[in-house]
Structures are given as C-alpha cells and as structure tokens.
Design a protein around this motif. Structure first.
Motif, PDB file in Angstrom:
ATOM      1  N   SER A  21       0.827  -1.219   0.000  1.00  0.00           N
ATOM      2  CA  SER A  21       0.000   0.000   0.000  1.00  0.00           C
ATOM      3  C   SER A  21       0.856   1.261   0.000  1.00  0.00           C
ATOM      4  N   ALA A 227      -7.928  -4.504 -11.410  1.00  0.00           N
ATOM      5  CA  ALA A 227      -8.407  -4.157 -10.066  1.00  0.00           C
ATOM      6  C   ALA A 227      -9.591  -5.036  -9.675  1.00  0.00           C
ATOM      7  N   LYS A 228     -10.515  -5.222 -10.594  1.00  0.00           N
ATOM      8  CA  LYS A 228     -11.684  -6.062 -10.303  1.00  0.00           C
ATOM      9  C   LYS A 228     -11.276  -7.517 -10.088  1.00  0.00           C
ATOM     10  N   GLY A 232     -10.858  -5.560  -6.035  1.00  0.00           N
ATOM     11  CA  GLY A 232     -10.938  -4.134  -5.740  1.00  0.00           C
ATOM     12  C   GLY A 232     -11.507  -3.335  -6.883  1.00  0.00           C
ATOM     13  N   VAL A 287     -12.009   5.731   0.521  1.00  0.00           N
ATOM     14  CA  VAL A 287     -11.366   4.488   0.946  1.00  0.00           C
ATOM     15  C   VAL A 287     -10.497   4.826   2.148  1.00  0.00           C
ATOM     16  N   ASP A 291      -8.352  -0.949   4.620  1.00  0.00           N
ATOM     17  CA  ASP A 291      -8.349  -1.280   3.201  1.00  0.00           C
ATOM     18  C   ASP A 291      -7.139  -0.637   2.546  1.00  0.00           C
ATOM     19  N   ALA A 319      -7.928   0.595  -5.178  1.00  0.00           N
ATOM     20  CA  ALA A 319      -8.306   0.161  -3.835  1.00  0.00           C
ATOM     21  C   ALA A 319      -8.448  -1.351  -3.805  1.00  0.00           C
ATOM     22  N   LEU A 320      -7.921  -1.964  -2.750  1.00  0.00           N
ATOM     23  CA  LEU A 320      -8.042  -3.402  -2.526  1.00  0.00           C
ATOM     24  C   LEU A 320      -8.595  -3.633  -1.122  1.00  0.00           C
ATOM     25  N   PRO A 321      -9.360  -4.684  -0.928  1.00  0.00           N
ATOM     26  CA  PRO A 321      -9.981  -4.898   0.379  1.00  0.00           C
ATOM     27  C   PRO A 321      -8.999  -5.388   1.432  1.00  0.00           C
ATOM     28  N   PHE A 349     -15.633  -1.043   2.774  1.00  0.00           N
ATOM     29  CA  PHE A 349     -15.126  -1.137   1.403  1.00  0.00           C
ATOM     30  C   PHE A 349     -16.282  -1.226   0.406  1.00  0.00           C
ATOM     31  N   ASP A 351     -17.178  -0.052  -4.035  1.00  0.00           N
ATOM     32  CA  ASP A 351     -16.767   0.539  -5.306  1.00  0.00           C
ATOM     33  C   ASP A 351     -17.406   1.919  -5.428  1.00  0.00           C
TER      34      ASP A 351
END
Length: 353
Positions: A21, A227-228, A232, A287, A291, A319-321, A349, A351
C-alpha cells in the motif's frame, strides 16, 4: 505444499509491493531483496511453503522484519546475514527452537525477508503473517491483538551491532535503537507456537501476494479489469498537482492532491504516513485504512511508493480490500484512520466509481 521456485520470485515481489500500500519498501528496495532470495534459492533449492493445514501445530515459527526506512539501504547496504545474526542473538536469551519461519508483515520488503531466512536455514515457511498488508508499527499485528508475545526481540544491523530487547512499549524502544543503529535494522521476535500463530494470524497471505503478482504483471489488461480481478476497483486516474510532506514523530506524513483525468474539474486527496491510508473526494472519505490504496504509474504500470511519488506524476489509484480480521469491530481501533490521528471513521469497502 508449494515449492517456491526462483522464477516465481519476481511475481511474488510485485504482489508484496501491492500489499505494501505504498509502504514497507517500494519496488526498488523490494526487488533488491528479490535478487537476494533468488541467490539463496540457487544455493539451497526452492523454499517449501506449507499451508496452515500442513503445518505442525506444535512447532514454532520465527518472525522477522525490517524496521526503519528501506530507502536508507541505498546508503547502508545489507550484508544478507542480519536476520540469521538476529536469530542467533535471540536464541542466546530465549531457547525456543524455531522449526519453521512465519511472516510478520507480508507487505513490501518484509514479505520476502522470511523466505530468505527460510532458504538459508533450510526451514519451511508457513503461510501466515500478522498484517496481511503493510502497517508501520510493530504492534499493529493480529498476533499482538491476540496477546501473543513479541519479546524478547533481537535487532541487528550490517556493521555488527546487536541488541536484545525485552520490555513493554517495544515499538518506541525498538525505533530508538534503530535510529542509533543508523536508520534501519533487522528484527527477529520470540518464536510463536504455530497453533497460536495460525489461530491469530492472517493465513494465505503469501498465496494472495503470488495471485496479485500474476494479475498485476499482465500489462495488456486494463487497470480497471485487473483491479476487479483483485477484488478491488480503480478509484481514479490523476495527475499530482500538490504534494506536501513532513516528518512528525516516528513516521513521515504527507498529503497528495490529484487532479482527476477521468472526470472534469474533480480532485482526489490522498493522506499517507509511510503507507497510503485515506482517499478523499470533496472532503468525503472514499477508501480508508485498513483497506489498501495502491498508486501505479499510469505509463509503466509499476507501483509507486509514498516516498517516490513526485509532483506531476500521473498515477492510477487502486483500492483493494483489507483482510477480514481487520474490519471486525474489536480490531478496527488498531488500524482505522483514528489510529493514525485522522478524525475519520472507517468507511466500509465499496466501489465508488
């Protein structure tokens, strides 16, 4: 069981940088340790990575991590023996024999360091760590939250200085010693019984890093799709138009203003303290820690650490969980925005695109 091979190291290095991160050592520092890991693996063979189910619950896992600023290593190079020397120093004060190596912090450089030690000692690595990402403080682990011991803790540096610390308030004491040691040092904490580590820790974090490394190495796939695939979403693509940093206390703080390039007359603000911690738009948090927020260079696709982000850079903010453990109500207070001094609550978290 997975035998980690040298040709997987670059993929893993990218994955642990994503889990950093923006902190824990950026791409440059992490790839230096990746080269060190490949070298050890060529000497001793692949590293055996055990799933939680395969680990001996009665065994003990050694934890190690880098403390300080990874960027200082450019001026003060590691010898590669610091972790082994710290373990020897620790064993002179604590007779617990490590039968495996476990993770302390999977994000950034600390995601690779335990594997180097495992390769050197011929021990298996058990896929568990105490963060599931990078956090700046020693006590920001699920191990610590469960009351598992961190001390005695041995700390070493390349010139040969050693210290074994056994006190409450280990975070402040270790950082005081680290500064005296020249800006960075290696730590090895009291080995944990694997049954306790697996119950308290975040399992599968190394496998997650390998997965992320595979996804984010696929440059022909759009950032949004990657990302998906990572669970995220793409927060924004933007150009850095303001960048402010200062050193307060033990950690550098900063604020970044990004002018969005995917929406007219809109801005995203990032708050950082070693890691990217909060993203806001129009003063509203989008965010928040725990996260993860990752900045990637829009042209090269490579992650950009908080230390290397520059004015005028164009980046994709992803962004990632968080690992599930951190968003439990009883755990959030250790790692939510208020734990870092921001007057903000954790934002679940979602979208926001």
């Amino acid at each position: 069981m997975h035998l980690l091979q040298p040709d997987e190291v670059d993929q893993l290095a990218l994955g642990v940088v994503m889990l950093g991160s923006g902190g824990g050592g950026g791409e440059h520092e992490t790839h230096a340790f990746a080269a060190m890991l490949r070298h050890e693996m060529r000497q001793s063979g692949p590293v055996t990575v055990l799933s939680p189910e395969e680990a001996d619950p009665d065994g003990y896992g050694a934890r190690l991590g880098l403390i300080g600023a990874p960027s200082v290593m450019i001026e003060k190079l590691p010898s590669g023996l610091e972790a082994e020397e710290a373990l020897k120093a620790l064993q002179a004060h604590d007779s617990t024999t490590a039968t495996a190596v476990i993770g302390w912090e999977v994000g950034g450089c600390n995601g690779l360091l335990p594997l180097i030690l495992a390769a050197r000692l011929g021990l298996p690595y058990v896929d568990v760590d105490g963060m599931g990402r990078a956090f700046p403080r020693i006590d920001q682990t699920t191990y610590d939250a469960a009351g598992l011991p961190t001390t005695p803790l041995a700390i070493t540096e390349p010139s040969g200085n050693r210290a074994v610390l056994d006190a409450t308030g280990i975070e402040k004491l270790a950082r005081t010693v680290m500064v005296d040691f020249g800006g960075w040092a290696m730590m090895v904490a009291k080995p944990l019984k694997l049954a306790d580590a697996l119950k308290a820790g975040i399992t599968g974090s190394l496998a997650r890093a390998l997965e992320l490394g595979e996804i984010w190495s696929q440059q022909t796939i759009s950032v949004d799709e990657r990302a998906k695939s990572s669970g995220g979403f793409l927060v924004a693509r933007g150009k850095v138009v303001e960048l402010w940093r200062e050193s307060v206390g033990d950690f550098p703080r900063g604020t970044v203003a990004l002018r969005r390039l995917d929406t007219d007359d809109a801005y995203v603000r990032l708050e950082m303290q070693g890691e990217y911690l909060v993203a806001l738009a129009d003063g509203e948090p989008l965010v928040t820690t725990p996260d993860l927020l990752c900045c990637l260079d829009a042209e090269s696709g490579k992650p950009v650490s908080t230390e290397r982000l520059t004015f005028g850079a164009v980046v994709d903010v992803v962004a990632l969980p968080s690992p599930a453990q951190w968003v439990r109500q009883e755990m959030l207070g250790r790692v939510d925005p208020r734990a870092f001094g921001y007057d903000l609550d954790y934002v679940p978290f979602r979208d926001v695109t």
